[in-house]
Design a protein around this motif. Structure first.
Motif, PDB file in Angstrom:
ATOM      1  N   PHE A  91       0.827  -1.218   0.000  1.00  0.00           N
ATOM      2  CA  PHE A  91       0.000   0.000   0.000  1.00  0.00           C
ATOM      3  C   PHE A  91       0.859   1.265   0.000  1.00  0.00           C
ATOM      4  O   PHE A  91       0.641   2.181  -0.789  1.00  0.00           O
ATOM      5  CB  PHE A  91      -0.906  -0.053   1.236  1.00  0.00           C
ATOM      6  CG  PHE A  91      -2.001   0.968   1.273  1.00  0.00           C
ATOM      7  CD1 PHE A  91      -3.225   0.726   0.671  1.00  0.00           C
ATOM      8  CD2 PHE A  91      -1.819   2.159   1.944  1.00  0.00           C
ATOM      9  CE1 PHE A  91      -4.250   1.659   0.724  1.00  0.00           C
ATOM     10  CE2 PHE A  91      -2.839   3.114   2.004  1.00  0.00           C
ATOM     11  CZ  PHE A  91      -4.049   2.854   1.383  1.00  0.00           C
ATOM     12  N   CYS A 150      -6.064  -0.079  -5.526  1.00  0.00           N
ATOM     13  CA  CYS A 150      -5.186   1.030  -5.129  1.00  0.00           C
ATOM     14  C   CYS A 150      -4.568   1.674  -6.373  1.00  0.00           C
ATOM     15  O   CYS A 150      -4.484   2.906  -6.467  1.00  0.00           O
ATOM     16  CB  CYS A 150      -4.062   0.522  -4.225  1.00  0.00           C
ATOM     17  SG  CYS A 150      -4.616  -0.024  -2.598  1.00  0.00           S
TER      18      CYS A 150
ATOM     19  N   ASP B 164     -10.899   4.136  -1.271  1.00  0.00           N
ATOM     20  CA  ASP B 164      -9.844   3.120  -1.288  1.00  0.00           C
ATOM     21  C   ASP B 164      -9.580   2.589   0.127  1.00  0.00           C
ATOM     22  O   ASP B 164      -9.452   1.379   0.322  1.00  0.00           O
ATOM     23  CB  ASP B 164      -8.567   3.704  -1.897  1.00  0.00           C
ATOM     24  CG  ASP B 164      -7.659   2.620  -2.485  1.00  0.00           C
ATOM     25  OD1 ASP B 164      -8.189   1.619  -3.019  1.00  0.00           O
ATOM     26  OD2 ASP B 164      -6.427   2.766  -2.412  1.00  0.00           O
TER      27      ASP B 164
END
Lengths: 325, 325
Positions: A91, A150, B164
């Motif tokens: 992430f 993402c 997200d």
């Protein structure tokens, strides 16, 4: 014209450099200098006599964006990105490279704009991943940004930044949403989309390929050559008429897996098709079912962006490059 | 339930605090504690017996987001923002407050999620400014994010981040695109949208008001009370059924300036209407012409969000609050 290519060592980046050098022009002007950056040092192109700077550089590290534009390139192709699977798995890395580095680039340009009126053409590569389900059958240009990953989120945020910096006059930007590239050269990989290319590439090379989804699955494709054509076309367009629509879905070929297979059959016969083995994979099917099937890329088409003529043309381009025509 | 309100000293923030205290509940549970933050210290609410922390805090400063959630509030209302005109005039300030501070909040929540499974409900206030022209007459829920201002860009990027982080399970978020608030209380200001409220508020108080656009201009409105109702409703919804659609356009009243004026006439007579003076202002008209006129907020309506019944109802709410009914 001095061109800067960020992500110059990637599959599209290398082809873009080759295309610019072969053409000798960028944005309608002679190509006079190249700066090629990537996380691994890009190869300097053959046959280009102007100055070339080809270096390893991480655009998300402090000072790198400022250094990248120090020579004030008139055209910047921003292709550098962490890919979808990696951005989902890491992430922080995805946001750092795909969002923060893009913002660092735009901020460096804004500072140079404020200091000396610098205002380069910026061609930003975005992705169909900015869109997420539920989809209409054919997706219009005005469809919502609603990413399912993402990576798609980071690309959508980059699009919004690009449009805002362009609206404010800091840069002259255009965002290009590339279709899924097919036939992607190289080895089979674990990407969920890998089979779209694998079922063409492997049989053409006499190798078996696995098809993990039903042949009714439909998706939106462009060849590597068409993708490079979008980028070079974008570098020379008059963007004033775009208004706020700075990010455009590129035209592509909408094809089902069955249509892919029939194109393979026409190019290489039944023996090639027989190398495709169906091995349903529910995990891959669930991912692919969240992907768009077809677009109406009216704005890009009106601006002269051109897709491959057909899936046969996509196959033919791969055959010409890798199997001697 | 502990509720954190960021932007608690603002016009909507103060009303939200009052509504939560009056109700004694948030998200369907008893309200047990309040943290109220803003760039100026919010007033502690009267009539609330639980613990209250009311402090001045700049969410964009280092460590403030972590401190804001230290007590792990179960519900967070994020209303803090630099407004449209200021975000356009001070580019850095707008991005720092509207984008970076929002991201800092979400990152602080993600860290607490990783450490201890914290996963609060986050209600994020967004805006119609995420949309820009060209518009269809009635804008659907799936319309493109294409802001025409820095403020709209920053809100759109906040929406994408929220979605997200929600998709990844770090928080349980919903974004609320508020209509233009009308009748906005207080003094006339220089905001381009100020006249929509001014032509009601000032005549009701016996004061003259200026109308700078033709009375055919149409826009999308909600009363302050309706806006607070959207926020409290959002705090208690089951969001699992939203899928990727975490950001919703709120229902509103679509009215022309002429319809506003007729509602004023019904509430306060011809003498009030006579206080409106037409003074065409091309600059304001050019701004207002880029604003949306009407929406089809189907998703929010299905989830039970309710607009004011009519523009008469909007006027009546203002009269009841400021003119004793």
């Amino acid at each position: 014209m001095h061109a800067l290519i960020l992500g110059a060592a990637g599959m599209i980046g290398r082809r873009l450099v080759d295309a610019l050098v072969a053409e000798g022009r960028v944005g309608g002007q002679p190509l006079t200098a190249l700066t090629l950056l990537d996380v691994v040092a890009p190869a300097a192109p053959e046959g280009f006599t102007g100055p070339v700077r080809a270096e390893a550089a991480d655009l998300s590290a402090p000072g790198i964006a400022e250094a990248a534009i120090r020579a004030r390139p008139e055209v910047i192709f921003h292709l550098a990105a962490v890919v979808s699977g990696e951005a989902e798995a890491d992430f922080d890395l995805g946001y750092r490279v795909n969002l923060d580095a893009t913002r660092a680039l735009f901020e460096a340009i804004r500072a140079a704009h404020a200091a000396e009126g610098y205002r380069p053409r910026v061609v930003f590569t975005s992705s169909l991943a900015v869109f997420g389900p539920p989809f209409p059958g054919i997706i219009p240009d005005d469809f919502s940004l609603r990413p399912a990953t993402c990576y798609g989120t980071q690309k959508a945020m980059g699009e919004l930044l690009l449009a805002d910096y362009a609206r404010r006059g800091f840069l002259d930007g255009i965002g290009i949403r590339l279709p899924t590239i097919c036939v992607r050269p190289g080895k089979p990989n674990k990407a969920a989309s890998g089979f779209f290319s694998g079922i063409i590439r492997e049989p053409l090379a006499g190798q078996p390929a696995v098809l993990p989804v039903p042949d009714t699955v439909r998706h939106w494709f462009a060849s590597p050559a068409a993708a490079v054509g979008f980028l070079t076309h974008a570098a020379g367009l008059d963007l004033a008429r775009l208004g706020l629509r700075r990010n455009l879905t590129m035209p592509g070929v909408s094809a089902t897996v069955a249509e892919e297979i029939e194109a393979l059959r026409r190019a290489a016969g039944d023996a090639a098709v027989a190398l495709i083995r169906c091995e349903p994979d529910e995990r891959i099917l669930r991912i692919v079912e969240t992907w768009p099937e077809a677009f109406d890329p009216a704005a890009a088409t009106e601006l002269g962006f051109r897709a491959d003529d057909s899936f046969d043309a996509i196959v033919a381009r791969h055959v010409a490059e890798f199997h001697g025509g």
